[in-house]
Design an enzyme around this catalytic site. Sequence first.
Site, mmCIF file in Angstrom:
data_model
loop_
_atom_site.group_PDB
_atom_site.id
_atom_site.type_symbol
_atom_site.label_atom_id
_atom_site.label_comp_id
_atom_site.label_asym_id
_atom_site.label_seq_id
_atom_site.Cartn_x
_atom_site.Cartn_y
_atom_site.Cartn_z
ATOM 1 N N SER A 15 16.599 25.166 1.319
ATOM 2 C CA SER A 15 16.788 24.033 2.232
ATOM 3 C C SER A 15 18.093 23.289 1.955
ATOM 4 O O SER A 15 18.650 23.370 0.855
ATOM 5 C CB SER A 15 15.599 23.086 2.132
ATOM 6 O OG SER A 15 15.380 22.697 0.794
ATOM 7 N N GLU A 17 20.227 19.487 2.668
ATOM 8 C CA GLU A 17 20.077 18.074 3.041
ATOM 9 C C GLU A 17 21.363 17.526 3.655
ATOM 10 O O GLU A 17 22.456 17.797 3.158
ATOM 11 C CB GLU A 17 19.707 17.272 1.780
ATOM 12 C CG GLU A 17 19.520 15.790 2.060
ATOM 13 C CD GLU A 17 18.938 15.053 0.871
ATOM 14 O OE1 GLU A 17 17.947 15.518 0.283
ATOM 15 O OE2 GLU A 17 19.496 13.987 0.532
ATOM 16 N N ASP A 109 15.713 2.262 -1.920
ATOM 17 C CA ASP A 109 16.166 1.287 -2.918
ATOM 18 C C ASP A 109 16.172 -0.098 -2.296
ATOM 19 O O ASP A 109 16.553 -0.255 -1.138
ATOM 20 C CB ASP A 109 17.580 1.644 -3.394
ATOM 21 C CG ASP A 109 17.550 2.821 -4.353
ATOM 22 O OD1 ASP A 109 16.624 2.872 -5.186
ATOM 23 O OD2 ASP A 109 18.436 3.683 -4.247
ATOM 24 N N PHE A 218 27.304 8.825 -8.106
ATOM 25 C CA PHE A 218 25.910 9.070 -7.679
ATOM 26 C C PHE A 218 25.022 9.254 -8.902
ATOM 27 O O PHE A 218 23.929 8.714 -8.968
ATOM 28 C CB PHE A 218 25.795 10.367 -6.870
ATOM 29 C CG PHE A 218 26.379 10.322 -5.481
ATOM 30 C CD1 PHE A 218 26.633 9.117 -4.835
ATOM 31 C CD2 PHE A 218 26.652 11.501 -4.793
ATOM 32 C CE1 PHE A 218 27.164 9.090 -3.554
ATOM 33 C CE2 PHE A 218 27.180 11.483 -3.511
ATOM 34 C CZ PHE A 218 27.442 10.268 -2.892
ATOM 35 N N HIS A 268 16.784 23.251 -3.088
ATOM 36 C CA HIS A 268 17.189 22.283 -2.060
ATOM 37 C C HIS A 268 18.612 21.854 -2.388
ATOM 38 O O HIS A 268 18.854 21.306 -3.470
ATOM 39 C CB HIS A 268 16.234 21.085 -2.105
ATOM 40 C CG HIS A 268 16.502 20.029 -1.086
ATOM 41 N ND1 HIS A 268 16.141 20.151 0.251
ATOM 42 C CD2 HIS A 268 17.106 18.808 -1.190
ATOM 43 C CE1 HIS A 268 16.499 19.059 0.916
ATOM 44 N NE2 HIS A 268 17.098 18.232 0.062
HETATM 45 P P1 FAD Z 1 8.414 5.479 -5.622
HETATM 46 O O1 FAD Z 1 7.733 6.779 -5.747
HETATM 47 O O2 FAD Z 1 7.655 4.365 -4.967
HETATM 48 O O3 FAD Z 1 8.862 5.053 -7.093
HETATM 49 C C1 FAD Z 1 9.841 4.084 -7.343
HETATM 50 C C2 FAD Z 1 9.637 3.508 -8.746
HETATM 51 O O4 FAD Z 1 8.466 2.683 -8.756
HETATM 52 C C3 FAD Z 1 9.412 4.553 -9.834
HETATM 53 O O5 FAD Z 1 9.997 4.082 -11.017
HETATM 54 C C4 FAD Z 1 7.893 4.594 -9.974
HETATM 55 O O6 FAD Z 1 7.469 5.040 -11.241
HETATM 56 C C5 FAD Z 1 7.538 3.139 -9.746
HETATM 57 N N1 FAD Z 1 6.198 2.935 -9.183
HETATM 58 C C6 FAD Z 1 5.600 3.641 -8.208
HETATM 59 N N2 FAD Z 1 4.392 3.142 -7.914
HETATM 60 C C7 FAD Z 1 4.228 2.049 -8.727
HETATM 61 C C8 FAD Z 1 3.191 1.093 -8.889
HETATM 62 N N3 FAD Z 1 2.062 1.130 -8.188
HETATM 63 N N4 FAD Z 1 3.368 0.119 -9.822
HETATM 64 C C9 FAD Z 1 4.490 0.056 -10.558
HETATM 65 N N5 FAD Z 1 5.511 0.951 -10.435
HETATM 66 C C10 FAD Z 1 5.386 1.932 -9.541
HETATM 67 N N6 FAD Z 1 16.773 7.007 -0.427
HETATM 68 C C11 FAD Z 1 17.043 6.589 0.838
HETATM 69 O O7 FAD Z 1 17.270 5.390 1.044
HETATM 70 N N7 FAD Z 1 17.064 7.451 1.899
HETATM 71 C C12 FAD Z 1 16.805 8.777 1.748
HETATM 72 O O8 FAD Z 1 16.817 9.537 2.725
HETATM 73 C C13 FAD Z 1 16.530 9.270 0.431
HETATM 74 N N8 FAD Z 1 16.259 10.573 0.199
HETATM 75 C C14 FAD Z 1 15.937 10.998 -1.053
HETATM 76 C C15 FAD Z 1 15.636 12.351 -1.257
HETATM 77 C C16 FAD Z 1 15.304 12.831 -2.525
HETATM 78 C C17 FAD Z 1 14.965 14.292 -2.704
HETATM 79 C C18 FAD Z 1 15.283 11.934 -3.630
HETATM 80 C C19 FAD Z 1 14.949 12.430 -5.011
HETATM 81 C C20 FAD Z 1 15.591 10.579 -3.446
HETATM 82 C C21 FAD Z 1 15.911 10.099 -2.159
HETATM 83 N N9 FAD Z 1 16.203 8.750 -1.928
HETATM 84 C C22 FAD Z 1 16.501 8.324 -0.649
HETATM 85 C C23 FAD Z 1 16.242 7.779 -3.047
HETATM 86 C C24 FAD Z 1 14.919 6.977 -3.213
HETATM 87 O O9 FAD Z 1 14.657 6.222 -2.060
HETATM 88 C C25 FAD Z 1 15.098 6.055 -4.420
HETATM 89 O O10 FAD Z 1 15.201 6.798 -5.598
HETATM 90 C C26 FAD Z 1 14.065 4.940 -4.570
HETATM 91 O O11 FAD Z 1 14.503 4.028 -5.562
HETATM 92 C C27 FAD Z 1 12.685 5.420 -5.002
HETATM 93 O O12 FAD Z 1 12.036 6.046 -3.988
HETATM 94 P P2 FAD Z 1 10.657 6.838 -4.286
HETATM 95 O O13 FAD Z 1 10.142 7.271 -2.986
HETATM 96 O O14 FAD Z 1 10.827 7.822 -5.335
HETATM 97 O O15 FAD Z 1 9.771 5.592 -4.834
#
Ligand code: FAD
Length: 293
Positions: A15, A17, A109, A218, A268
């Site tokens: 894949s 991105e 973020d 990054f 990916h």
């Molecule tokens: P989460 O899974 O919610 O985790 C974030 C943090 O919170 C982690 O440290 C986790 O351990 C902690 N956490 C989770 N649940 C809890 C809880 N209940 N209590 C306390 N702590 C908790 N960003 C963009 O803006 N747009 C994109 O299109 C994008 N694409 C991405 C694609 C990939 C493959 C990756 C790896 C990252 C991408 N990101 C993107 C970045 C991502 O949005 C950031 O890394 C963001 O800070 C975390 O998102 P997450 O979905 O992993 O969050």
Amino acid sequence: MRIGDILRQGTFSLSFEFFPPKTPEGEEELFQTIKNLQELKPTFVSVTYGAGGSTRDRTKRVVKRIHQQTDIRTMVHLTCIAHSKEEITQIVEEYKSIGIRNILALRGDRPAGSFNPPEDACTYAYQLVSLIRERFGDWFSIGVASYPEGHPESPNMEWEIKYFKKKVDAGADFSITQMFFDNRYYYQFVELCQKAGINIPIIPGIMPITNFAQVRKFASMCGADIPQHLVEKLEPYVDNPEETLKIGVEFATRQCIELLERGVPGLHFYTLNRSKATLLVYDNIKSYIRREG
Ligand code: FAD
């Protein structure tokens, strides 16, 4: 077929991105990139989404165009941090209505400075996964992000795994990792996941380095370690794009071959909307990939 179903059959996933460009010229360049990469018969391509919802329309336009003008399976990224539950439902409904079956569910973020999200906005990605499952059942295959070196907000790997598992338990089918440059992080992460009973496919995210200054920035933002030996190789060529490309492709090639030999479920590529480096790496690794059809 949805991505989760493909992976469940044991089919290798390739894949790419992309991000939604800001200008019509950027969009045309992206579609040239997609045309070049289409020849590799990707399992899917994905389009990123601005955390504050800033790219909502651009992401949708690009996803719609790929979906309607090519035969490539498309996955849309969606971040929840700045949207109310109703907004999320509306956005997901729009994707469903055009036939999209795959979503990468992310938190995003928090924007710098003061941030006032809607009162009922999802705070973490697992809540977004739950919301999509609750309102759309199994229509979508849902992917989530994972962090072999730990997310910058996670104090340790135990925490990382605990909250990664929450996303899986909420209904994620597969995961794509943050970029990493030392495969040992990936192997250790997969092992920790297995020990925690997490069994979804975890696809390594690969960033072939073409611009060292940019990747360094990054990497420091997302907490990915660039090994010293690679830094030493790249540093003398910061102003030499050809040599950087050569080193970047060579490194990514070795990284991918090692991962393929370990039987990873897919690869990916973070393309930054360019095809050259990915095409070169693919050409070097294609004999190591078992692909059907
Ligand atoms: P989460 O899974 O919610 O985790 C974030 C943090 O919170 C982690 O440290 C986790 O351990 C902690 N956490 C989770 N649940 C809890 C809880 N209940 N209590 C306390 N702590 C908790 N960003 C963009 O803006 N747009 C994109 O299109 C994008 N694409 C991405 C694609 C990939 C493959 C990756 C790896 C990252 C991408 N990101 C993107 C970045 C991502 O949005 C950031 O890394 C963001 O800070 C975390 O998102 P997450 O979905 O992993 O969050």
